[in-house]
Design an enzyme around this catalytic site. Sequence first.
Site, mmCIF file in Angstrom:
data_model
loop_
_atom_site.group_PDB
_atom_site.id
_atom_site.type_symbol
_atom_site.label_atom_id
_atom_site.label_comp_id
_atom_site.label_asym_id
_atom_site.label_seq_id
_atom_site.Cartn_x
_atom_site.Cartn_y
_atom_site.Cartn_z
ATOM 1 N N TYR A 164 0.843 -1.208 0.000
ATOM 2 C CA TYR A 164 0.000 0.000 0.000
ATOM 3 C C TYR A 164 0.878 1.259 0.000
ATOM 4 C CZ TYR A 164 -3.620 3.176 1.939
ATOM 5 O OH TYR A 164 -4.492 4.204 2.184
ATOM 6 N N LYS A 168 0.940 4.077 -2.850
ATOM 7 C CA LYS A 168 0.475 5.416 -2.483
ATOM 8 C C LYS A 168 1.536 6.476 -2.740
ATOM 9 C CE LYS A 168 -3.763 5.397 -1.099
ATOM 10 N NZ LYS A 168 -4.758 5.867 -2.097
#
Length: 296
Positions: A164, A168
Amino acid sequence: MTDGLRYDGRVVIVTGAGGGLGRQHALMFGARGARVVVNDLGGGRTGDGSSSAAADRVVEEIRSIGGEAVANYDSVTDGARIVETALEVFGTVDVVVNNAGILRDVSFHKMTDQDWTLLQNIHLNGTCAVTQAAWPVLRDKGYGRVIMTTSAAGIYGNFGQANYAAAKLGILGLANALAEEGRTKNIHVNTIAPIAASRMTETVFPKELLDRLRPEAVSPLVGWLAHELCTETKGLFEVGAGYMAKLRWERTNGYRFGGDFTLDDVARHWDAVVDFTGAEHPVVMHDSLAAVQREG
Ligand code: NAI
């Protein structure tokens, strides 16, 4: 005069708008005159399944307050189809809010290829796909506002979120480059790192904190960054619970080694290399080259 800012005549795409933060963004735009494409695949928190119900519900909510909206159920990885919906139904696109996302939290040593690839696909590739499909329209009209959604997990790093965090912060890299490419075309690209109560965070934060983290407290910043009066571009903002702040890079003054030097010299002068006294704040790529070339 900034009372009652509106988006009449503007077409806004909000991805992942069937719930959480995206729903609040979509409702805000819909309430202020924008024609909204409410995109949501309607899957689970970890990317399983799909359903049209989530997007349909938000479209109904917008219509019930007199706004204009259409649902789209494609995955952000099929970004062109989401932009096609905007073009077919509303004839153009002015604002893209890249918000859709999922989590597959797992510590790095247990992470599978699928945990990695899925997160890159939905967050980074999905954000790219939607934005790239809208980009020629924004360039041609000489107007655009793009809002990206990153995370503190990417900015600062977090245990169990390597997939993640990488995706991101990849989004922030994309935003930084697009802000430069969009500069002469009046396309502004900004990134938010929100904190809000949603199904994504309901198991992460304690109940008392969740009660304070209303997702609707993030939307006003998104709305401002999406507005034609806002000149901000290439910004990165932390936002949540009524708080919002801008982040920037900071670089130490550094240490300059003259002539030949060795790793022993690096070790000897390390304190100076990492000393932030009188630090600088580089903003464009040239600032990197300029620092290296600087004499003395
Ligand atoms: P959420 O899970 O409530 O909303 C995400 C929405 O995206 C869901 O409605 C989901 O169906 C949709 N979605 C997922 N994959 C999709 C796909 N492939 N195509 C289209 N739609 C898809 O989560 P939340 O909290 O509202 O998150 C919104 C964004 O904010 C995400 O990008 C998330 O990573 C980011 N974020 C949220 C934080 C928070 O504190 N809630 C913290 C940092 C970042």
